[in-house]
Design a protein around this motif. Sequence first.
Motif, mmCIF file in Angstrom:
data_model
loop_
_atom_site.group_PDB
_atom_site.id
_atom_site.type_symbol
_atom_site.label_atom_id
_atom_site.label_comp_id
_atom_site.label_asym_id
_atom_site.label_seq_id
_atom_site.Cartn_x
_atom_site.Cartn_y
_atom_site.Cartn_z
ATOM 1 N N ARG A 156 -22.259 13.621 -26.220
ATOM 2 C CA ARG A 156 -21.942 13.163 -27.288
ATOM 3 C C ARG A 156 -21.461 14.184 -28.365
ATOM 4 N NH1 ARG A 156 -26.905 9.213 -29.599
ATOM 5 N NH2 ARG A 156 -26.834 7.820 -27.893
ATOM 6 N N VAL A 157 -20.592 15.142 -27.716
ATOM 7 C CA VAL A 157 -19.726 15.952 -28.368
ATOM 8 C C VAL A 157 -18.501 15.219 -28.846
ATOM 9 C CG1 VAL A 157 -18.325 18.177 -28.236
ATOM 10 C CG2 VAL A 157 -20.542 18.101 -26.920
ATOM 11 N N PRO A 158 -18.050 15.278 -30.123
ATOM 12 C CA PRO A 158 -17.071 14.249 -30.454
ATOM 13 C C PRO A 158 -15.745 14.671 -29.605
ATOM 14 C CG PRO A 158 -18.011 15.257 -32.459
ATOM 15 C CD PRO A 158 -18.594 15.901 -31.139
ATOM 16 N N GLU A 159 -14.956 13.444 -29.408
ATOM 17 C CA GLU A 159 -13.844 13.745 -28.647
ATOM 18 C C GLU A 159 -12.684 14.753 -29.112
ATOM 19 O OE1 GLU A 159 -11.302 12.972 -25.491
ATOM 20 O OE2 GLU A 159 -13.381 12.298 -25.481
ATOM 21 N N SER A 160 -12.647 14.940 -30.293
ATOM 22 C CA SER A 160 -11.730 15.519 -30.944
ATOM 23 C C SER A 160 -12.104 17.166 -30.776
ATOM 24 C CB SER A 160 -11.493 15.461 -32.541
ATOM 25 O OG SER A 160 -12.745 15.583 -33.117
ATOM 26 N N THR A 161 -13.531 17.484 -30.645
ATOM 27 C CA THR A 161 -13.932 18.792 -30.402
ATOM 28 C C THR A 161 -13.635 18.980 -28.926
ATOM 29 O OG1 THR A 161 -15.560 18.615 -31.983
ATOM 30 C CG2 THR A 161 -15.921 20.316 -30.437
ATOM 31 N N VAL A 162 -13.860 17.893 -28.136
ATOM 32 C CA VAL A 162 -13.793 18.258 -26.558
ATOM 33 C C VAL A 162 -12.334 18.603 -26.425
ATOM 34 C CG1 VAL A 162 -13.563 17.407 -24.223
ATOM 35 C CG2 VAL A 162 -15.802 16.664 -25.905
ATOM 36 N N GLU A 163 -11.140 18.037 -27.098
ATOM 37 C CA GLU A 163 -9.834 18.217 -26.752
ATOM 38 C C GLU A 163 -9.573 19.481 -27.351
ATOM 39 O OE1 GLU A 163 -7.440 16.455 -25.451
ATOM 40 O OE2 GLU A 163 -9.017 15.430 -24.501
ATOM 41 N N ARG A 164 -9.973 19.781 -28.520
ATOM 42 C CA ARG A 164 -9.831 21.295 -29.073
ATOM 43 C C ARG A 164 -10.168 22.185 -28.263
ATOM 44 N NH1 ARG A 164 -12.363 20.778 -33.604
ATOM 45 N NH2 ARG A 164 -10.934 19.303 -34.510
ATOM 46 N N ILE A 165 -11.301 22.139 -27.378
ATOM 47 C CA ILE A 165 -12.006 23.300 -26.572
ATOM 48 C C ILE A 165 -10.904 23.474 -25.477
ATOM 49 C CG2 ILE A 165 -13.550 23.651 -24.801
ATOM 50 C CD1 ILE A 165 -15.498 22.308 -26.881
ATOM 51 N N GLN A 171 -12.429 25.995 -34.019
ATOM 52 C CA GLN A 171 -12.686 25.263 -35.134
ATOM 53 C C GLN A 171 -13.641 24.243 -34.671
ATOM 54 O OE1 GLN A 171 -9.693 23.429 -37.346
ATOM 55 N NE2 GLN A 171 -10.927 22.689 -38.773
ATOM 56 N N GLY A 172 -14.808 23.932 -35.277
ATOM 57 C CA GLY A 172 -15.728 22.918 -35.205
ATOM 58 C C GLY A 172 -16.833 23.345 -34.048
ATOM 59 N N ILE A 173 -16.791 24.451 -33.404
ATOM 60 C CA ILE A 173 -17.746 24.718 -32.607
ATOM 61 C C ILE A 173 -18.964 25.528 -33.314
ATOM 62 C CG2 ILE A 173 -18.139 26.188 -30.364
ATOM 63 C CD1 ILE A 173 -16.393 23.873 -30.069
ATOM 64 N N GLY A 174 -19.949 24.848 -33.444
ATOM 65 C CA GLY A 174 -21.132 25.574 -34.153
ATOM 66 C C GLY A 174 -22.154 25.741 -33.279
ATOM 67 N N TRP A 175 -23.333 26.001 -33.831
ATOM 68 C CA TRP A 175 -24.534 26.353 -32.941
ATOM 69 C C TRP A 175 -24.902 25.407 -32.118
ATOM 70 C CZ3 TRP A 175 -29.064 25.209 -31.058
ATOM 71 C CH2 TRP A 175 -30.123 26.181 -30.489
ATOM 72 N N HIS A 176 -25.007 23.972 -32.293
ATOM 73 C CA HIS A 176 -25.454 22.924 -31.355
ATOM 74 C C HIS A 176 -24.370 22.599 -30.537
ATOM 75 C CE1 HIS A 176 -28.982 21.890 -33.686
ATOM 76 N NE2 HIS A 176 -28.311 22.083 -34.856
#
Length: 361
Positions: free
Chosen positions: A47-56, A14-19
Amino acid sequence: MEERDGLIAMHQIQGIGWHTLHKLLKAGWSPAGELTLDLLRRLRDLRVPESTVERIRAKWTPSFVRRVKEELVRRRITALTVFDPEYPEYLKEIAQPPWVLYIRGDASLLSGICFAVVGTRKPTHYGRRMARKMASEIASRGWVVVSGMAAGVDSEAHRGALEAGGKTVAVLGTGVDVVYPRHLRRLYAELVEKGAVCSEMPPGTAPHPGLFPRRNRIISGLSVGTLVVEAAERSGALITADCSLEQGREVFAVPGPVTSEKSAGTNRLIQQGAKCVIGVQDILEEFPSLVPPSAEKSTEPSDLSPDERLLLSFIGDEPVHIDELRNQISLPPGELHRHLLSLQLKKRILQLPGARFVREG
């Protein structure tokens, strides 16, 4: 772990799009490798959001990659990545080709000679007829008709191709397993069985307004050209035409009455340089190297009687009342009704409410 499997699994977080995928690869991530603390730091720097980094960090593991692969196999969903040799070559040429394409049906169709047919969701009878007719004739030449399975012109284009015994691909703005709009369930099932449906969105993705404009670049990106059948001034179909121009592809438009709001967009496209199409030959002549000799226009033997041919000459794309036909043709009432019924059975005309008739094929 294979590189393609890692990319597909990452794409489904979730939250992983093209960019974000672009930034991952820019940061040095290998889809076949491991996540390192240094890599995660570089993602934050990009500048990938911290929440996205943690999800990854929490989600992307060998077991997760394996589960994603098994689930796609179980659900008979093919996934093509930009690293695969089967990935459509035309699509690789666009500015932002999808990292992953999910497909149900015949994935090889996406690499055929594809041609987009799009238009308004609320067409007139003229628009519906022209969409089906053009798609049918394009598909009968061996090309693959590409559209968006929306209500209106898109669905008529798919049906026209299928009725001609040809092939067609629907590019969805939802997950490839989500039928939208719901009333097109039967068409969706037929597309999966006889053609293909595809999407860059992970399976299960629900419809959202922002997803549909992005899918339009895929419709045009798969195709050598785009035909807009009927569209108002602000129709979403014009986004597909714009995408086609940006991608260096050909744009075509079917003209309509200047008094019709539904044709304002297509008529404007013609004014701006899109090729005016009144028959499929207007399209084919722009691609001589793609048209096999067997696809050249032929004269179809007529199965109509002289009186039927005469009657048909007075019935066009605009509805005509039976009283007008009586005034034009000197036939007894019984004979007139018999010939009208015969033309309907031969699928040359269609009867509308109010004793009005229009051409069907």
